[in-house]
Design a protein around this motif. Structure first.
Motif, PDB file in Angstrom:
ATOM      1  N   GLY A  70      -9.384   2.251  16.010  1.00  0.00           N
ATOM      2  CA  GLY A  70     -10.870   0.980  15.666  1.00  0.00           C
ATOM      3  C   GLY A  70     -10.913  -0.477  15.897  1.00  0.00           C
ATOM      4  N   SER A  71     -10.108  -1.143  15.638  1.00  0.00           N
ATOM      5  CA  SER A  71     -10.139  -2.217  15.202  1.00  0.00           C
ATOM      6  C   SER A  71     -10.277  -3.169  16.511  1.00  0.00           C
ATOM      7  CB  SER A  71      -8.333  -2.708  15.110  1.00  0.00           C
ATOM      8  OG  SER A  71      -8.317  -4.268  15.379  1.00  0.00           O
ATOM      9  N   LYS A  72     -10.899  -4.276  16.415  1.00  0.00           N
ATOM     10  CA  LYS A  72     -11.933  -4.729  17.222  1.00  0.00           C
ATOM     11  C   LYS A  72     -10.760  -5.987  17.919  1.00  0.00           C
ATOM     12  CE  LYS A  72     -15.199  -2.100  17.815  1.00  0.00           C
ATOM     13  NZ  LYS A  72     -14.146  -0.683  16.831  1.00  0.00           N
ATOM     14  N   PHE A 118     -18.707  -3.072   7.791  1.00  0.00           N
ATOM     15  CA  PHE A 118     -17.558  -2.478   7.900  1.00  0.00           C
ATOM     16  C   PHE A 118     -16.571  -2.746   8.333  1.00  0.00           C
ATOM     17  CE2 PHE A 118     -21.468  -0.631   8.905  1.00  0.00           C
ATOM     18  CZ  PHE A 118     -21.973   1.164   7.495  1.00  0.00           C
ATOM     19  N   GLY A 119     -15.597  -3.627   7.897  1.00  0.00           N
ATOM     20  CA  GLY A 119     -14.936  -5.045   8.236  1.00  0.00           C
ATOM     21  C   GLY A 119     -13.592  -4.494   8.870  1.00  0.00           C
ATOM     22  N   GLY A 120     -13.460  -3.512   8.258  1.00  0.00           N
ATOM     23  CA  GLY A 120     -11.663  -2.697   8.638  1.00  0.00           C
ATOM     24  C   GLY A 120     -10.220  -3.846   8.663  1.00  0.00           C
ATOM     25  N   GLY A 130     -10.423  -7.495   9.694  1.00  0.00           N
ATOM     26  CA  GLY A 130     -11.030  -8.571   9.565  1.00  0.00           C
ATOM     27  C   GLY A 130     -11.375  -9.189  10.412  1.00  0.00           C
ATOM     28  N   ALA A 131     -11.052  -7.722  11.926  1.00  0.00           N
ATOM     29  CA  ALA A 131     -10.920  -9.210  13.536  1.00  0.00           C
ATOM     30  C   ALA A 131     -12.051  -9.671  13.845  1.00  0.00           C
ATOM     31  CB  ALA A 131     -10.258  -7.643  14.556  1.00  0.00           C
ATOM     32  N   VAL A 132     -12.655  -9.092  13.885  1.00  0.00           N
ATOM     33  CA  VAL A 132     -14.447  -9.234  13.994  1.00  0.00           C
ATOM     34  C   VAL A 132     -14.814 -10.729  13.046  1.00  0.00           C
ATOM     35  CG1 VAL A 132     -16.970  -9.236  14.867  1.00  0.00           C
ATOM     36  CG2 VAL A 132     -15.066  -7.734  14.985  1.00  0.00           C
ATOM     37  N   ASP A 138     -16.291  -3.311   3.489  1.00  0.00           N
ATOM     38  CA  ASP A 138     -15.600  -2.610   3.175  1.00  0.00           C
ATOM     39  C   ASP A 138     -15.209  -1.559   2.652  1.00  0.00           C
ATOM     40  OD1 ASP A 138     -14.012  -1.593   5.761  1.00  0.00           O
ATOM     41  OD2 ASP A 138     -13.630  -0.309   4.281  1.00  0.00           O
ATOM     42  N   LEU A 139     -15.866  -0.580   2.301  1.00  0.00           N
ATOM     43  CA  LEU A 139     -16.333   0.723   1.290  1.00  0.00           C
ATOM     44  C   LEU A 139     -14.791   0.649   0.243  1.00  0.00           C
ATOM     45  CD1 LEU A 139     -17.441   2.596  -0.233  1.00  0.00           C
ATOM     46  CD2 LEU A 139     -17.389   4.322   1.621  1.00  0.00           C
ATOM     47  N   LEU A 140     -12.911   0.905   1.365  1.00  0.00           N
ATOM     48  CA  LEU A 140     -11.727   1.036   0.595  1.00  0.00           C
ATOM     49  C   LEU A 140     -11.129  -0.478   0.184  1.00  0.00           C
ATOM     50  CD1 LEU A 140     -10.791   3.227   4.436  1.00  0.00           C
ATOM     51  CD2 LEU A 140     -11.043   3.803   1.768  1.00  0.00           C
ATOM     52  N   PHE A 182      -8.291  -0.756  -0.402  1.00  0.00           N
ATOM     53  CA  PHE A 182      -6.727  -2.283   0.863  1.00  0.00           C
ATOM     54  C   PHE A 182      -7.569  -2.511   1.750  1.00  0.00           C
ATOM     55  CE2 PHE A 182      -7.411   1.194   3.944  1.00  0.00           C
ATOM     56  CZ  PHE A 182      -6.812   0.877   5.200  1.00  0.00           C
ATOM     57  N   ASN A 183      -8.514  -2.421   2.768  1.00  0.00           N
ATOM     58  CA  ASN A 183      -9.337  -3.204   3.515  1.00  0.00           C
ATOM     59  C   ASN A 183      -9.850  -4.684   2.854  1.00  0.00           C
ATOM     60  OD1 ASN A 183      -8.394  -1.913   5.961  1.00  0.00           O
ATOM     61  ND2 ASN A 183     -10.437  -0.059   5.239  1.00  0.00           N
ATOM     62  N   HIS A 184     -11.133  -3.997   1.641  1.00  0.00           N
ATOM     63  CA  HIS A 184     -11.309  -4.943   0.292  1.00  0.00           C
ATOM     64  C   HIS A 184     -10.163  -6.291   0.311  1.00  0.00           C
ATOM     65  CE1 HIS A 184     -12.128  -7.107  -3.303  1.00  0.00           C
ATOM     66  NE2 HIS A 184     -13.308  -7.961  -2.580  1.00  0.00           N
ATOM     67  N   ARG A 202     -17.997  -2.510  -1.073  1.00  0.00           N
ATOM     68  CA  ARG A 202     -19.401  -1.677  -1.381  1.00  0.00           C
ATOM     69  C   ARG A 202     -19.621  -0.354   0.185  1.00  0.00           C
ATOM     70  NH1 ARG A 202     -23.549  -4.088  -4.767  1.00  0.00           N
ATOM     71  NH2 ARG A 202     -22.121  -6.328  -5.949  1.00  0.00           N
ATOM     72  N   ASP A 203     -20.787   0.188  -0.591  1.00  0.00           N
ATOM     73  CA  ASP A 203     -20.814   1.013   0.818  1.00  0.00           C
ATOM     74  C   ASP A 203     -21.724  -0.099   1.307  1.00  0.00           C
ATOM     75  OD1 ASP A 203     -21.604   4.016   1.475  1.00  0.00           O
ATOM     76  OD2 ASP A 203     -23.653   2.683   1.512  1.00  0.00           O
ATOM     77  N   ALA A 204     -21.350  -0.017   3.113  1.00  0.00           N
ATOM     78  CA  ALA A 204     -22.493  -1.028   3.499  1.00  0.00           C
ATOM     79  C   ALA A 204     -24.530  -1.108   2.950  1.00  0.00           C
ATOM     80  CB  ALA A 204     -22.275  -1.127   4.886  1.00  0.00           C
TER      81      ALA A 204
HETATM   82  C1  SAM Z   1     -14.394   1.043  12.707  1.00  0.00           C
HETATM   83  S1  SAM Z   1     -14.229   0.834  11.358  1.00  0.00           S
HETATM   84  C2  SAM Z   1     -14.167  -1.121  11.672  1.00  0.00           C
HETATM   85  C3  SAM Z   1     -13.035  -1.528  12.762  1.00  0.00           C
HETATM   86  C4  SAM Z   1     -13.425  -2.751  12.184  1.00  0.00           C
HETATM   87  N1  SAM Z   1     -14.668  -3.651  12.930  1.00  0.00           N
HETATM   88  C5  SAM Z   1     -11.887  -3.776  12.633  1.00  0.00           C
HETATM   89  O1  SAM Z   1     -11.148  -4.467  14.271  1.00  0.00           O
HETATM   90  O2  SAM Z   1     -11.060  -3.565  12.269  1.00  0.00           O
HETATM   91  C6  SAM Z   1     -15.038   1.334  10.134  1.00  0.00           C
HETATM   92  C7  SAM Z   1     -14.520   0.776   8.285  1.00  0.00           C
HETATM   93  O3  SAM Z   1     -15.608   1.498   7.807  1.00  0.00           O
HETATM   94  C8  SAM Z   1     -14.921   1.252   6.581  1.00  0.00           C
HETATM   95  N2  SAM Z   1     -16.391   2.425   6.104  1.00  0.00           N
HETATM   96  C9  SAM Z   1     -16.329   3.076   6.351  1.00  0.00           C
HETATM   97  N3  SAM Z   1     -16.806   4.091   5.575  1.00  0.00           N
HETATM   98  C10 SAM Z   1     -18.321   3.027   4.655  1.00  0.00           C
HETATM   99  C11 SAM Z   1     -19.238   2.366   4.106  1.00  0.00           C
HETATM  100  N4  SAM Z   1     -19.900   3.358   3.999  1.00  0.00           N
HETATM  101  N5  SAM Z   1     -19.823   1.322   3.813  1.00  0.00           N
HETATM  102  C12 SAM Z   1     -18.712   0.157   4.421  1.00  0.00           C
HETATM  103  N6  SAM Z   1     -17.771   0.327   4.660  1.00  0.00           N
HETATM  104  C13 SAM Z   1     -17.381   1.892   5.484  1.00  0.00           C
HETATM  105  C14 SAM Z   1     -13.628   1.998   6.888  1.00  0.00           C
HETATM  106  O4  SAM Z   1     -12.635   2.269   5.766  1.00  0.00           O
HETATM  107  C15 SAM Z   1     -13.503   1.650   8.327  1.00  0.00           C
HETATM  108  O5  SAM Z   1     -12.802   0.422   8.223  1.00  0.00           O
END
Ligand code: SAM
Length: 339
Positions: free
Chosen positions: A8-10, A33-35, A37-39, A54-56, A58-60, A201-203
Protein backbone atom coordinates in the motif's frame (compact mmCIF):
# COMPACT_ATOMS: atom_id res chain seq x y z
CA UNK A 1 12.17 8.47 -1.66
CA UNK A 2 13.94 5.21 -2.53
CA UNK A 3 11.80 2.28 -3.71
CA UNK A 4 10.16 0.12 -1.05
CA UNK A 5 7.95 -2.94 -1.30
CA UNK A 6 5.71 -2.08 1.67
CA UNK A 7 2.04 -3.01 1.05
CA UNK A 8 0.00 0.00 0.00
CA UNK A 9 2.96 2.38 -0.23
CA UNK A 10 2.02 5.60 -1.98
CA UNK A 11 5.57 6.27 -3.14
CA UNK A 12 4.60 6.33 -6.81
CA UNK A 13 1.38 8.23 -6.12
CA UNK A 14 2.67 10.82 -3.64
CA UNK A 15 3.36 13.42 -6.36
CA UNK A 16 -0.13 12.94 -7.79
CA UNK A 17 -1.77 13.15 -4.32
CA UNK A 18 0.04 16.29 -3.29
CA UNK A 19 -0.58 17.79 -6.75
CA UNK A 20 -4.37 17.44 -6.23
CA UNK A 21 -4.26 19.52 -3.03
CA UNK A 22 -1.58 21.99 -4.06
CA UNK A 23 -4.13 24.79 -4.43
CA UNK A 24 -5.38 24.52 -0.82
CA UNK A 25 -4.06 26.72 1.98
CA UNK A 26 -2.40 24.70 4.72
CA UNK A 27 0.81 24.74 6.67
CA UNK A 28 0.60 22.04 9.38
CA UNK A 29 -0.06 18.49 8.15
CA UNK A 30 -0.64 15.15 9.84
CA UNK A 31 0.01 11.95 7.87
CA UNK A 32 -2.12 9.87 10.26
CA UNK A 33 -1.33 6.39 8.79
CA UNK A 34 2.21 7.15 7.65
CA UNK A 35 3.61 3.70 6.63
CA UNK A 36 6.77 4.24 4.56
CA UNK A 37 6.43 8.00 5.03
CA UNK A 38 6.17 8.51 1.25
CA UNK A 39 3.39 11.12 1.48
CA UNK A 40 4.77 12.79 4.62
CA UNK A 41 8.10 13.05 2.77
CA UNK A 42 6.41 14.83 -0.15
CA UNK A 43 4.79 17.29 2.30
CA UNK A 44 8.19 17.81 3.93
CA UNK A 45 9.69 18.59 0.52
CA UNK A 46 6.95 21.20 0.05
CA UNK A 47 8.20 22.96 3.20
CA UNK A 48 5.21 22.04 5.38
CA UNK A 49 5.32 21.49 9.12
CA UNK A 50 4.79 17.70 9.08
CA UNK A 51 3.70 15.23 11.73
CA UNK A 52 4.10 11.58 10.71
CA UNK A 53 2.14 8.97 12.66
CA UNK A 54 1.81 5.17 12.56
CA UNK A 55 0.55 2.64 15.08
CA UNK A 56 3.33 0.15 14.39
CA UNK A 57 6.59 0.80 16.19
CA UNK A 58 8.83 -0.23 13.32
CA UNK A 59 7.10 2.29 11.09
CA UNK A 60 7.59 4.95 13.74
CA UNK A 61 11.35 4.37 13.43
CA UNK A 62 11.01 5.00 9.67
CA UNK A 63 9.18 8.25 10.35
CA UNK A 64 11.88 9.24 12.84
CA UNK A 65 14.63 8.46 10.31
CA UNK A 66 13.33 10.38 7.32
CA UNK A 67 10.65 12.82 8.52
CA UNK A 68 11.67 13.95 12.02
CA UNK A 69 15.38 13.70 11.33
CA UNK A 70 16.69 16.58 9.27
CA UNK A 71 20.34 16.57 10.22
CA UNK A 72 21.93 13.26 11.20
CA UNK A 73 23.40 10.66 8.85
CA UNK A 74 25.01 7.27 9.40
CA UNK A 75 28.78 7.35 9.23
CA UNK A 76 30.88 4.58 7.73
CA UNK A 77 31.91 3.64 11.29
CA UNK A 78 28.23 3.32 12.31
CA UNK A 79 27.54 1.02 9.37
CA UNK A 80 30.56 -1.17 10.11
CA UNK A 81 29.70 -1.32 13.81
CA UNK A 82 26.22 -2.74 13.12
CA UNK A 83 27.61 -6.00 11.76
CA UNK A 84 30.67 -6.31 14.00
CA UNK A 85 30.61 -8.54 17.07
CA UNK A 86 31.82 -6.57 20.10
CA UNK A 87 33.93 -9.02 22.15
CA UNK A 88 33.12 -7.17 25.36
CA UNK A 89 29.40 -7.94 25.02
CA UNK A 90 27.26 -11.04 25.39
CA UNK A 91 24.74 -11.42 22.59
CA UNK A 92 21.37 -13.16 22.74
CA UNK A 93 20.59 -15.54 19.85
CA UNK A 94 16.81 -15.19 20.02
CA UNK A 95 16.25 -15.05 16.25
CA UNK A 96 18.53 -18.01 15.51
CA UNK A 97 16.83 -20.00 18.29
CA UNK A 98 13.25 -19.10 17.48
CA UNK A 99 13.04 -18.67 13.70
CA UNK A 100 15.15 -21.54 12.29
CA UNK A 101 13.90 -22.56 8.79
CA UNK A 102 11.12 -19.98 8.80
CA UNK A 103 12.25 -16.78 7.05
CA UNK A 104 16.05 -16.70 6.80
CA UNK A 105 18.96 -19.14 6.87
CA UNK A 106 20.81 -19.92 10.12
CA UNK A 107 23.72 -17.62 9.18
CA UNK A 108 21.31 -14.83 8.30
CA UNK A 109 19.46 -15.25 11.59
CA UNK A 110 22.74 -14.97 13.49
CA UNK A 111 23.62 -11.84 11.48
CA UNK A 112 20.26 -10.33 12.45
CA UNK A 113 20.72 -11.15 16.15
CA UNK A 114 24.02 -9.28 16.19
CA UNK A 115 22.85 -6.36 14.05
CA UNK A 116 19.69 -5.66 16.03
CA UNK A 117 21.55 -5.69 19.36
CA UNK A 118 24.30 -3.44 18.00
CA UNK A 119 21.68 -1.01 16.70
CA UNK A 120 19.97 -0.96 20.12
CA UNK A 121 23.29 0.07 21.65
CA UNK A 122 23.68 3.13 19.38
CA UNK A 123 23.52 6.33 21.43
CA UNK A 124 22.23 8.75 18.79
CA UNK A 125 18.48 8.12 18.33
CA UNK A 126 18.30 9.56 14.82
CA UNK A 127 21.23 7.57 13.50
CA UNK A 128 19.72 4.55 15.24
CA UNK A 129 16.49 5.20 13.31
CA UNK A 130 18.40 5.32 10.00
CA UNK A 131 20.06 2.00 10.89
CA UNK A 132 16.61 0.52 11.66
CA UNK A 133 15.36 1.78 8.29
CA UNK A 134 18.25 0.02 6.51
CA UNK A 135 17.69 -3.14 8.55
CA UNK A 136 13.96 -3.31 7.69
CA UNK A 137 14.59 -2.70 3.99
CA UNK A 138 17.26 -5.42 3.97
CA UNK A 139 14.94 -7.93 5.66
CA UNK A 140 12.05 -7.12 3.28
CA UNK A 141 14.24 -7.37 0.18
CA UNK A 142 15.27 -10.90 1.16
CA UNK A 143 11.70 -12.16 1.67
CA UNK A 144 9.54 -13.82 -0.98
CA UNK A 145 6.49 -11.51 -1.36
CA UNK A 146 8.38 -9.04 0.89
CA UNK A 147 6.21 -10.23 3.79
CA UNK A 148 6.38 -12.38 6.93
CA UNK A 149 2.92 -13.89 6.63
CA UNK A 150 4.11 -17.47 5.95
CA UNK A 151 6.83 -19.90 6.82
CA UNK A 152 8.30 -20.04 3.33
CA UNK A 153 12.10 -19.99 3.45
CA UNK A 154 11.92 -23.12 1.25
CA UNK A 155 10.85 -20.94 -1.69
CA UNK A 156 14.33 -19.46 -1.81
CA UNK A 157 15.98 -22.84 -2.31
CA UNK A 158 13.31 -24.77 -4.25
CA UNK A 159 14.43 -25.70 -7.72
CA UNK A 160 11.37 -24.40 -9.59
CA UNK A 161 10.54 -21.91 -12.30
CA UNK A 162 9.51 -18.68 -10.61
CA UNK A 163 7.08 -16.15 -11.94
CA UNK A 164 7.93 -13.55 -9.32
CA UNK A 165 10.68 -12.39 -7.01
CA UNK A 166 14.38 -12.31 -7.51
CA UNK A 167 16.52 -15.14 -6.15
CA UNK A 168 19.69 -13.09 -6.54
CA UNK A 169 18.24 -10.39 -4.26
CA UNK A 170 16.95 -12.98 -1.75
CA UNK A 171 20.37 -14.63 -1.53
CA UNK A 172 22.46 -11.44 -1.44
CA UNK A 173 24.09 -11.25 2.02
CA UNK A 174 22.55 -8.98 4.66
CA UNK A 175 25.84 -7.11 4.82
CA UNK A 176 25.57 -5.90 1.22
CA UNK A 177 21.88 -5.06 1.46
CA UNK A 178 22.43 -3.17 4.69
CA UNK A 179 25.20 -0.99 3.24
CA UNK A 180 23.14 -0.11 0.18
CA UNK A 181 20.00 0.71 2.18
CA UNK A 182 22.02 2.71 4.71
CA UNK A 183 23.24 4.91 1.84
CA UNK A 184 19.67 5.26 0.58
CA UNK A 185 18.50 6.23 4.06
CA UNK A 186 21.24 8.85 4.34
CA UNK A 187 20.22 10.29 0.97
CA UNK A 188 16.68 10.90 2.31
CA UNK A 189 17.86 13.17 5.13
CA UNK A 190 17.18 16.86 4.68
CA UNK A 191 16.02 19.75 6.81
CA UNK A 192 13.08 21.75 5.43
CA UNK A 193 13.55 24.42 8.07
CA UNK A 194 10.33 23.44 9.87
CA UNK A 195 9.74 21.35 12.98
CA UNK A 196 8.78 17.87 11.73
CA UNK A 197 8.10 14.95 14.05
CA UNK A 198 7.19 11.26 14.17
CA UNK A 199 4.47 9.84 16.44
CA UNK A 200 3.44 6.31 17.38
CA UNK A 201 -0.26 6.38 18.28
CA UNK A 202 -3.62 5.15 17.17
CA UNK A 203 -4.58 7.77 14.56
CA UNK A 204 -7.55 8.96 16.67
CA UNK A 205 -5.31 9.53 19.70
CA UNK A 206 -2.86 11.91 18.00
CA UNK A 207 -2.98 15.10 20.06
CA UNK A 208 -3.14 18.63 18.66
CA UNK A 209 -4.74 20.21 15.61
CA UNK A 210 -3.59 20.38 12.01
CA UNK A 211 -4.59 22.41 8.94
CA UNK A 212 -4.74 19.21 6.89
CA UNK A 213 -4.93 15.52 7.81
CA UNK A 214 -4.02 12.85 5.26
CA UNK A 215 -5.80 9.53 5.92
CA UNK A 216 -4.54 6.37 4.20
CA UNK A 217 -5.75 3.53 6.43
CA UNK A 218 -5.55 -0.24 5.83
CA UNK A 219 -7.90 -1.28 3.06
CA UNK A 220 -10.72 -3.87 3.15
CA UNK A 221 -11.39 -5.25 -0.33
CA UNK A 222 -14.73 -6.07 -1.97
CA UNK A 223 -14.60 -9.66 -0.66
CA UNK A 224 -14.33 -8.26 2.87
CA UNK A 225 -10.66 -9.15 3.39
CA UNK A 226 -8.57 -6.54 5.17
CA UNK A 227 -4.84 -5.88 5.17
CA UNK A 228 -3.48 -6.81 8.59
CA UNK A 229 -0.20 -4.85 8.77
CA UNK A 230 0.58 -6.17 12.23
CA UNK A 231 0.50 -9.71 10.85
CA UNK A 232 2.31 -9.00 7.57
CA UNK A 233 5.21 -7.22 9.31
CA UNK A 234 5.25 -8.86 12.79
CA UNK A 235 8.91 -9.80 12.35
CA UNK A 236 9.96 -6.14 11.95
CA UNK A 237 7.77 -5.24 14.93
CA UNK A 238 9.64 -7.93 16.90
CA UNK A 239 13.03 -6.56 15.84
CA UNK A 240 12.22 -3.20 17.45
CA UNK A 241 11.07 -4.86 20.68
CA UNK A 242 13.89 -7.42 20.90
CA UNK A 243 14.04 -7.73 24.72
CA UNK A 244 10.27 -8.50 24.92
CA UNK A 245 9.90 -10.28 21.58
CA UNK A 246 9.98 -13.85 22.98
CA UNK A 247 7.06 -13.21 25.34
CA UNK A 248 4.97 -11.62 22.57
CA UNK A 249 5.21 -14.55 20.12
CA UNK A 250 2.19 -16.72 19.34
CA UNK A 251 3.89 -20.12 19.61
CA UNK A 252 0.81 -21.85 18.22
CA UNK A 253 1.48 -20.26 14.83
CA UNK A 254 3.83 -22.16 12.48
CA UNK A 255 5.50 -18.93 11.43
CA UNK A 256 5.94 -17.57 14.97
CA UNK A 257 3.88 -14.45 14.49
CA UNK A 258 3.27 -11.98 17.29
CA UNK A 259 0.11 -12.52 19.32
CA UNK A 260 -2.65 -10.97 17.17
CA UNK A 261 -3.74 -7.39 17.75
CA UNK A 262 -7.40 -6.43 17.21
CA UNK A 263 -7.93 -3.65 14.68
CA UNK A 264 -11.21 -2.08 13.51
CA UNK A 265 -9.51 -1.37 10.16
CA UNK A 266 -9.27 -4.99 9.04
CA UNK A 267 -12.90 -6.11 9.18
CA UNK A 268 -15.88 -5.07 6.98
CA UNK A 269 -18.09 -5.03 10.09
CA UNK A 270 -16.03 -2.43 11.98
CA UNK A 271 -14.30 -0.31 9.35
CA UNK A 272 -17.24 2.10 8.78
CA UNK A 273 -17.21 3.10 12.45
CA UNK A 274 -13.42 3.45 12.35
CA UNK A 275 -13.67 5.91 9.44
CA UNK A 276 -16.43 7.86 11.20
CA UNK A 277 -14.30 8.14 14.34
CA UNK A 278 -11.25 9.44 12.56
CA UNK A 279 -13.32 11.93 10.50
CA UNK A 280 -14.98 13.23 13.67
CA UNK A 281 -11.66 13.48 15.51
CA UNK A 282 -10.18 15.70 12.78
CA UNK A 283 -13.41 17.41 11.65
CA UNK A 284 -11.81 20.87 11.95
CA UNK A 285 -9.02 20.02 9.47
CA UNK A 286 -9.05 19.66 5.69
CA UNK A 287 -9.49 15.89 5.29
CA UNK A 288 -7.75 14.05 2.45
CA UNK A 289 -8.50 10.33 2.16
CA UNK A 290 -6.86 7.70 -0.05
CA UNK A 291 -8.88 4.57 -0.79
CA UNK A 292 -9.55 1.96 -3.48
CA UNK A 293 -12.59 2.10 -5.76
CA UNK A 294 -13.67 -1.49 -4.93
CA UNK A 295 -13.23 -1.32 -1.15
CA UNK A 296 -15.44 -1.50 1.93
CA UNK A 297 -16.76 1.14 2.57
CA UNK A 298 -17.63 2.13 -0.99
CA UNK A 299 -16.51 5.51 -2.29
CA UNK A 300 -20.14 6.72 -2.12
CA UNK A 301 -20.31 5.73 1.54
CA UNK A 302 -17.03 7.50 2.31
CA UNK A 303 -18.25 10.60 0.51
CA UNK A 304 -21.48 10.59 2.55
CA UNK A 305 -19.54 10.22 5.82
CA UNK A 306 -17.24 13.09 4.89
CA UNK A 307 -20.22 15.28 4.00
CA UNK A 308 -21.40 15.02 7.60
CA UNK A 309 -18.44 17.11 8.74
CA UNK A 310 -17.29 18.89 5.54
CA UNK A 311 -19.26 21.25 3.29
CA UNK A 312 -17.31 20.65 0.10
CA UNK A 313 -16.27 17.08 -0.81
CA UNK A 314 -14.44 16.27 -4.05
CA UNK A 315 -13.73 12.77 -5.39
CA UNK A 316 -10.82 12.28 -7.77
CA UNK A 317 -9.98 8.98 -9.47
CA UNK A 318 -6.60 7.83 -10.70
CA UNK A 319 -7.55 5.34 -13.39
CA UNK A 320 -4.26 3.73 -14.26
CA UNK A 321 -2.40 2.98 -11.02
CA UNK A 322 -1.77 -0.65 -10.06
CA UNK A 323 0.02 -1.74 -6.87
CA UNK A 324 3.17 -3.86 -6.78
CA UNK A 325 2.26 -7.60 -6.81
CA UNK A 326 -1.43 -6.80 -7.30
CA UNK A 327 -3.31 -8.53 -10.10
CA UNK A 328 -6.52 -6.61 -9.53
CA UNK A 329 -7.00 -4.45 -12.63
CA UNK A 330 -10.61 -3.51 -11.91
CA UNK A 331 -9.87 -1.46 -8.80
CA UNK A 332 -8.33 1.99 -8.97
CA UNK A 333 -6.97 4.60 -6.61
CA UNK A 334 -9.33 7.30 -5.33
CA UNK A 335 -8.68 10.54 -3.44
CA UNK A 336 -11.46 12.23 -1.45
CA UNK A 337 -10.90 15.81 -0.36
CA UNK A 338 -13.17 17.41 2.23
CA UNK A 339 -12.83 21.12 2.95
C1 SAM B 1 -2.12 1.88 3.60
S1 SAM B 1 -0.84 1.91 4.80
C2 SAM B 1 -0.23 3.55 4.66
C3 SAM B 1 0.74 3.67 3.52
C4 SAM B 1 1.46 4.99 3.50
N1 SAM B 1 0.59 6.08 3.09
C5 SAM B 1 2.65 4.89 2.58
O1 SAM B 1 2.70 5.61 1.58
O2 SAM B 1 3.52 4.06 2.85
C6 SAM B 1 -1.71 1.96 6.32
C7 SAM B 1 -0.82 2.15 7.55
O3 SAM B 1 -1.68 2.36 8.67
C8 SAM B 1 -1.03 1.86 9.83
N2 SAM B 1 -2.09 1.68 10.85
C9 SAM B 1 -2.96 0.66 11.01
N3 SAM B 1 -3.83 0.92 11.99
C10 SAM B 1 -3.53 2.15 12.46
C11 SAM B 1 -4.09 3.00 13.47
N4 SAM B 1 -5.16 2.61 14.18
N5 SAM B 1 -3.53 4.20 13.68
C12 SAM B 1 -2.45 4.61 12.97
N6 SAM B 1 -1.86 3.84 12.01
C13 SAM B 1 -2.40 2.64 11.75
C14 SAM B 1 -0.36 0.59 9.34
O4 SAM B 1 0.71 0.23 10.19
C15 SAM B 1 0.09 1.00 7.93
O5 SAM B 1 1.42 1.44 7.95
Amino acid sequence: MPPTRFQGSKRKLAGWIVGQIAGLHFDTVLDAFGGTGAVAFEFKRLGKCVAYNDLLRFNHWIGTAIIENGTDRLTRADIDAVRTIDPSRTYDDLIARTFADIYFTDDENRWLDVAVQNISAMSNRRRQALACYALFQSALAKRPYNLFHRRNLYMRSANVTRTFGNKVTWDRPFDLHFRRFAEQANACVFDNGRPCRALNRDACDVPGSFDLVYIDPPYVNARGTGVDYHHFYHFLEGLVDYPRWAERIDYASRHRRLLPMESPWTSPSTIHAAFRRVFERFADSILVVSYRSDGVPTIDELQAMLKRCKRDVRVIEHARYQYVLSTNRRSHEVLLIGC
